[in-house]
Design an enzyme around this catalytic site. Structure first.
Site, PDB file in Angstrom:
ATOM      1  CE  LYS A  80      -4.496   1.038   0.585  1.00 48.60           C
ATOM      2  NZ  LYS A  80      -5.692   0.383   0.106  1.00 48.60           N
ATOM      3  N   GLY A 180     -23.133   5.106   4.335  1.00 49.53           N
ATOM      4  CA  GLY A 180     -22.222   5.634   3.319  1.00 49.53           C
ATOM      5  C   GLY A 180     -22.694   5.264   1.928  1.00 49.53           C
ATOM      6  N   GLY A 182     -21.285   6.386  -1.136  1.00 53.17           N
ATOM      7  CA  GLY A 182     -20.323   6.870  -2.125  1.00 53.17           C
ATOM      8  C   GLY A 182     -20.150   5.849  -3.230  1.00 53.17           C
TER       9      GLY A 182
HETATM   10  P1  NAD Z   1     -16.448   7.227  -1.038  1.00 57.63           P
HETATM   11  O1  NAD Z   1     -15.604   8.327  -0.531  1.00 57.63           O
HETATM   12  O2  NAD Z   1     -16.827   7.229  -2.476  1.00 57.63           O
HETATM   13  O3  NAD Z   1     -17.804   7.154  -0.202  1.00 57.63           O
HETATM   14  C1  NAD Z   1     -17.853   7.217   1.187  1.00 57.63           C
HETATM   15  C2  NAD Z   1     -19.194   7.845   1.543  1.00 57.63           C
HETATM   16  O4  NAD Z   1     -19.332   7.803   2.955  1.00 57.63           O
HETATM   17  C3  NAD Z   1     -19.318   9.314   1.120  1.00 57.63           C
HETATM   18  O5  NAD Z   1     -20.514   9.490   0.393  1.00 57.63           O
HETATM   19  C4  NAD Z   1     -19.320  10.070   2.439  1.00 57.63           C
HETATM   20  O6  NAD Z   1     -20.111  11.244   2.411  1.00 57.63           O
HETATM   21  C5  NAD Z   1     -19.918   9.022   3.369  1.00 57.63           C
HETATM   22  N1  NAD Z   1     -19.641   9.235   4.796  1.00 57.63           N
HETATM   23  C6  NAD Z   1     -18.530   9.750   5.370  1.00 57.63           C
HETATM   24  N2  NAD Z   1     -18.687   9.814   6.700  1.00 57.63           N
HETATM   25  C7  NAD Z   1     -19.912   9.306   6.971  1.00 57.63           C
HETATM   26  C8  NAD Z   1     -20.649   9.090   8.162  1.00 57.63           C
HETATM   27  N3  NAD Z   1     -20.168   9.429   9.352  1.00 57.63           N
HETATM   28  N4  NAD Z   1     -21.877   8.534   8.069  1.00 57.63           N
HETATM   29  C9  NAD Z   1     -22.388   8.194   6.875  1.00 57.63           C
HETATM   30  N5  NAD Z   1     -21.748   8.394   5.706  1.00 57.63           N
HETATM   31  C10 NAD Z   1     -20.520   8.934   5.754  1.00 57.63           C
HETATM   32  O7  NAD Z   1     -15.686   5.885  -0.632  1.00 57.63           O
HETATM   33  P2  NAD Z   1     -15.888   4.416  -1.206  1.00 57.63           P
HETATM   34  O8  NAD Z   1     -14.964   4.222  -2.359  1.00 57.63           O
HETATM   35  O9  NAD Z   1     -17.338   4.102  -1.345  1.00 57.63           O
HETATM   36  O10 NAD Z   1     -15.272   3.581  -0.002  1.00 57.63           O
HETATM   37  C11 NAD Z   1     -15.990   3.382   1.188  1.00 57.63           C
HETATM   38  C12 NAD Z   1     -15.202   2.478   2.109  1.00 57.63           C
HETATM   39  O11 NAD Z   1     -14.907   1.248   1.420  1.00 57.63           O
HETATM   40  C13 NAD Z   1     -13.839   3.048   2.530  1.00 57.63           C
HETATM   41  O12 NAD Z   1     -13.577   2.595   3.844  1.00 57.63           O
HETATM   42  C14 NAD Z   1     -12.863   2.388   1.559  1.00 57.63           C
HETATM   43  O13 NAD Z   1     -11.551   2.308   2.101  1.00 57.63           O
HETATM   44  C15 NAD Z   1     -13.506   1.014   1.413  1.00 57.63           C
HETATM   45  N6  NAD Z   1     -13.131   0.330   0.184  1.00 57.63           N
HETATM   46  C16 NAD Z   1     -13.436   0.879  -1.027  1.00 57.63           C
HETATM   47  C17 NAD Z   1     -13.062   0.205  -2.180  1.00 57.63           C
HETATM   48  C18 NAD Z   1     -13.400   0.749  -3.531  1.00 57.63           C
HETATM   49  O14 NAD Z   1     -13.272   0.022  -4.529  1.00 57.63           O
HETATM   50  N7  NAD Z   1     -13.847   1.998  -3.634  1.00 57.63           N
HETATM   51  C19 NAD Z   1     -12.370  -1.033  -2.104  1.00 57.63           C
HETATM   52  C20 NAD Z   1     -12.097  -1.563  -0.843  1.00 57.63           C
HETATM   53  C21 NAD Z   1     -12.480  -0.870   0.300  1.00 57.63           C
END
Ligand code: NAD
Length: 350
Positions: A80, A180, A182
């Site tokens: 990482k 969440g 996102g």
């Molecule tokens: P993202 O940033 O696109 O979405 C995260 C969402 O969570 C945002 O909409 C944000 O507003 C919301 N959020 C933040 N704080 C919050 C709270 N207190 N309550 C409710 N919502 C809240 O991120 P993502 O890509 O969807 O990733 C989400 C999680 O999954 C992260 O922990 C990331 O490390 C993990 N992850 C993502 C991927 C990937 O392919 N994107 C792969 C493995 C792990």
């Protein structure tokens, strides 16, 4: 600071501190283990409060990548990297270009990609000076975000939980609380809605909530209340550390299966979930879909269909894990670690 004896150091093979004074770059690459293959894991850009915090994060995340890639059955090790910077910086592209030269210097021992603060378009910028970048926007049809593979993995994980707990493949009427909305949570909502699940959702971003309410008939819940919903599955898809002493006493869901990284505040919380009768799917197992879909490009040239099929293979992996943990009466988090370590140790590589 005694780096080699600090709690997050886990016999990492190599840690590289990256600096470029011309652009103000401060970054760290951690290669945890390359027994299964070249190390692979995303690049995070985050305004860490200190170098020590960044170091702890990259050490922990790279170890997680070794375990994730092993359980996902990928011929990849764990690594990482982090760039200590605010991703909204106007000179972000310069930082990425400078950083990618350090990744290139490792000559393929480490491959990197998207993560928090680094998008598929940013991955294309990293690739300008580096041959070891995956999950690039240009590798996919316009508008496709490789996070969709992660969301498909999350959906597949929930299907496996339903099979394990209720012996059915029917998700209609299943109550799921998603924290969440996102890149991953929004797409997970889409899959669950298509399968007939009833959704309860929360995000601190009002627009994100509105989209899922309007398009998938979800019920909006306050971000402070989402983990307390009386549902079948709680799917954390935002930040880590949300399974802790306080939240465990409030969680009513029968299962936790979501995509956020580092959900357990500490290892002991995996045991506490088991004692409370909550079936927990370890985060790094269920969120491996991104690596299974996009990371496979490191060693093959899969079609989109091949990638989706591979991600859906998580169904058997998760069912097997839940059943093994159940029969041995150990926390699923402990079972996952054991399985990953066994896979890494039994390989004849190196
Ligand atoms: P993202 O940033 O696109 O979405 C995260 C969402 O969570 C945002 O909409 C944000 O507003 C919301 N959020 C933040 N704080 C919050 C709270 N207190 N309550 C409710 N919502 C809240 O991120 P993502 O890509 O969807 O990733 C989400 C999680 O999954 C992260 O922990 C990331 O490390 C993990 N992850 C993502 C991927 C990937 O392919 N994107 C792969 C493995 C792990």
């Amino acid at each position: 600071m005694p780096i080699f004896s600090q709690v997050d150091f886990d016999a990492h093979e190599q840690v590289l501190f990256c600096h470029d004074a011309t652009v103000g770059l401060f970054g760290i690459i951690a290669i945890h283990n390359t027994k299964l293959g070249p190390a692979a894991g995303g690049c995070r850009m985050y305004p860490y409060k200190s170098t020590v915090t960044a170091l702890k994060d990259v050490l922990r995340l790279s170890k997680g990548m070794s375990y994730k890639n092993a359980i996902a059955g990928l011929p990849l090790g764990g690594g990482k990297c982090v760039i200590i910077a605010d991703p909204s910086r106007p000179d972000k592209a310069d930082l990425l270009r400078a950083f990618s030269k350090h990744v290139q210097s490792l000559k393929g021992r480490y491959w990197t990609a998207i993560d928090v603060g680094v998008s598929p378009k940013d991955a294309d910028i990293l690739a300008e000076n580096c041959d070891y970048i995956f999950a690039r926007a240009s590798q996919y049809p316009e508008g496709f975000n490789p996070s969709k593979f992660t969301a498909l993995g999350g959906f597949t994980g929930i299907r496996a939980v339903v099979k394990h707990l209720w012996k059915t493949e029917d998700l209609s009427g299943l109550k799921v609380a998603i924290q969440g909305l996102g890149a991953t949570g929004k797409n997970l909502s889409h899959h669950l809605h298509e399968a007939g699940a009833e959704l309860f959702v929360a995000d601190i971003n009002e627009e994100a909530v509105q989209f899922v309410v309007e398009n998938y008939g979800a019920k909006a819940v306050s971000p402070d209340e989402i983990h307390r919903q009386d549902v079948d599955v709680y799917a954390p898809c935002a930040m880590g550390g949300i399974i802790n002493d306080k939240s465990i006493s409030e969680i009513k869901a029968k299962s936790i299966c979501g995509l956020a990284n580092n959900q357990l505040a500490t290892e002991i919380h995996g045991k506490m979930l088991m004692e409370k009768g909550i079936t927990y799917v370890p985060d790094y197992v269920v969120n491996a879909g991104g690596m299974m879909g996009a990371g496979t490009r490191i060693f093959s040239q899969p079609t989109m269909e091949d990638s989706k099929k591979r991600v859906m293979g998580l169904y058997d992996t998760i069912l097997n894990l839940l059943e093994k943990a159940n029969s041995r009466k150990i926390p699923t988090s402990e079972m996952a670690d054991k399985m990953a370590i066994e896979i890494i140790n039994k390989t004849n590589n190196n």
